[in-house]
Design a protein around this motif. Structure first.
Motif, PDB file in Angstrom:
ATOM      1  N   ARG A  57       0.862  -1.246  -0.132  1.00 44.00           N
ATOM      2  CA  ARG A  57      -0.123  -0.059  -0.036  1.00 44.00           C
ATOM      3  C   ARG A  57       0.785   1.378   0.124  1.00 44.00           C
ATOM      4  NH1 ARG A  57      -3.244   2.023   4.986  1.00 44.00           N
ATOM      5  NH2 ARG A  57      -1.438   3.619   4.811  1.00 44.00           N
ATOM      6  N   GLY A  58       1.947   1.295   0.917  1.00 45.80           N
ATOM      7  CA  GLY A  58       2.783   2.351   0.697  1.00 45.80           C
ATOM      8  C   GLY A  58       3.332   2.878  -0.303  1.00 45.80           C
ATOM      9  N   ASN A  59       3.793   1.658  -1.067  1.00 44.26           N
ATOM     10  CA  ASN A  59       4.698   1.769  -2.373  1.00 44.26           C
ATOM     11  C   ASN A  59       3.587   2.055  -3.495  1.00 44.26           C
ATOM     12  OD1 ASN A  59       7.634   0.748  -2.700  1.00 44.26           O
ATOM     13  ND2 ASN A  59       6.710  -0.229  -0.933  1.00 44.26           N
ATOM     14  N   TYR A  60       2.531   1.484  -3.325  1.00 48.01           N
ATOM     15  CA  TYR A  60       1.295   1.999  -4.387  1.00 48.01           C
ATOM     16  C   TYR A  60       0.953   3.429  -4.217  1.00 48.01           C
ATOM     17  CZ  TYR A  60      -3.509   1.610  -6.619  1.00 48.01           C
ATOM     18  OH  TYR A  60      -4.528   2.144  -7.309  1.00 48.01           O
ATOM     19  N   ASP A  61       0.663   3.922  -2.931  1.00 41.04           N
ATOM     20  CA  ASP A  61       0.230   5.257  -2.811  1.00 41.04           C
ATOM     21  C   ASP A  61       1.469   6.265  -3.459  1.00 41.04           C
ATOM     22  OD1 ASP A  61      -2.099   4.433  -1.803  1.00 41.04           O
ATOM     23  OD2 ASP A  61      -1.515   4.972   0.013  1.00 41.04           O
ATOM     24  N   ALA A  62       2.416   6.033  -3.119  1.00 41.32           N
ATOM     25  CA  ALA A  62       3.852   6.915  -3.433  1.00 41.32           C
ATOM     26  C   ALA A  62       3.785   6.903  -4.894  1.00 41.32           C
ATOM     27  CB  ALA A  62       5.020   6.530  -2.761  1.00 41.32           C
ATOM     28  N   ALA A  63       3.990   5.817  -5.529  1.00 41.44           N
ATOM     29  CA  ALA A  63       4.296   5.657  -6.830  1.00 41.44           C
ATOM     30  C   ALA A  63       3.003   6.330  -7.761  1.00 41.44           C
ATOM     31  CB  ALA A  63       4.158   4.135  -7.474  1.00 41.44           C
ATOM     32  N   ARG A  64       1.969   6.212  -7.012  1.00 39.91           N
ATOM     33  CA  ARG A  64       0.675   7.033  -7.882  1.00 39.91           C
ATOM     34  C   ARG A  64       0.794   8.540  -7.883  1.00 39.91           C
ATOM     35  NH1 ARG A  64      -5.014   5.617  -6.399  1.00 39.91           N
ATOM     36  NH2 ARG A  64      -5.432   6.700  -8.227  1.00 39.91           N
ATOM     37  N   ARG A  65       1.876   8.939  -7.112  1.00 38.05           N
ATOM     38  CA  ARG A  65       2.152  10.418  -7.060  1.00 38.05           C
ATOM     39  C   ARG A  65       2.990  10.946  -8.510  1.00 38.05           C
ATOM     40  NH1 ARG A  65      -0.343  13.256  -3.054  1.00 38.05           N
ATOM     41  NH2 ARG A  65      -0.217  11.789  -1.098  1.00 38.05           N
TER      42      ARG A  65
END
Length: 122
Positions: A57-65
């Motif tokens: 989830r952390g990687n997903y949210d960050a990468a969506r930036r």
């Protein structure tokens, strides 16, 4: 200091235009916040077998930036795993964490790793 140096070098290598510098830096800062939020939620939830979900989830949210967020997620995830390996945590667990990290960064649904019964708050 390492983070700033890394940001500058990454921008130079990627050939980010002058307009893109601000955007890349902003995405990296926001992505770092996303990673911190996932870590904080993981600590708060204290839920058995949920760590892979929070990694993804952390990687997903960050990468969506954007590219800056994906870069920050990769740097933070790799550093975290190296520290854990140095501290004596198992290589198998580290590989599983990195798999979840890559899963999230690639845009795949982090709920794939969500354990049954984890409160919907997370």
């Amino acid at each position: 200091m390492r983070l700033c140096t890394g940001l500058v070098l990454c921008c130079l290598v990627l050939g980010v235009s002058s307009d893109g510098w601000y955007s890349f830096f902003k995405e990296a800062v926001q992505g770092t916040g996303d990673m911190w939020r996932a870590y904080s939620d993981m600590r708060e939830a204290n839920y058995k077998n949920a760590d892979k979900y929070f990694h993804a989830r952390g990687n997903y949210d960050a990468a969506r930036r954007g590219p800056g967020g994906a870069w920050a997620a990769r740097v933070i995830s790799d550093a975290r795993e190296r520290i854990q390996e140095f501290m004596g945590h198992g290589a198998e667990d580290s590989r599983a964490d990195q798999f979840a990290n890559e899963w999230g960064r690639s845009g795949k649904d982090p709920n794939h790793f969500r354990p049954a019964g984890l409160p919907s708050k997370y």
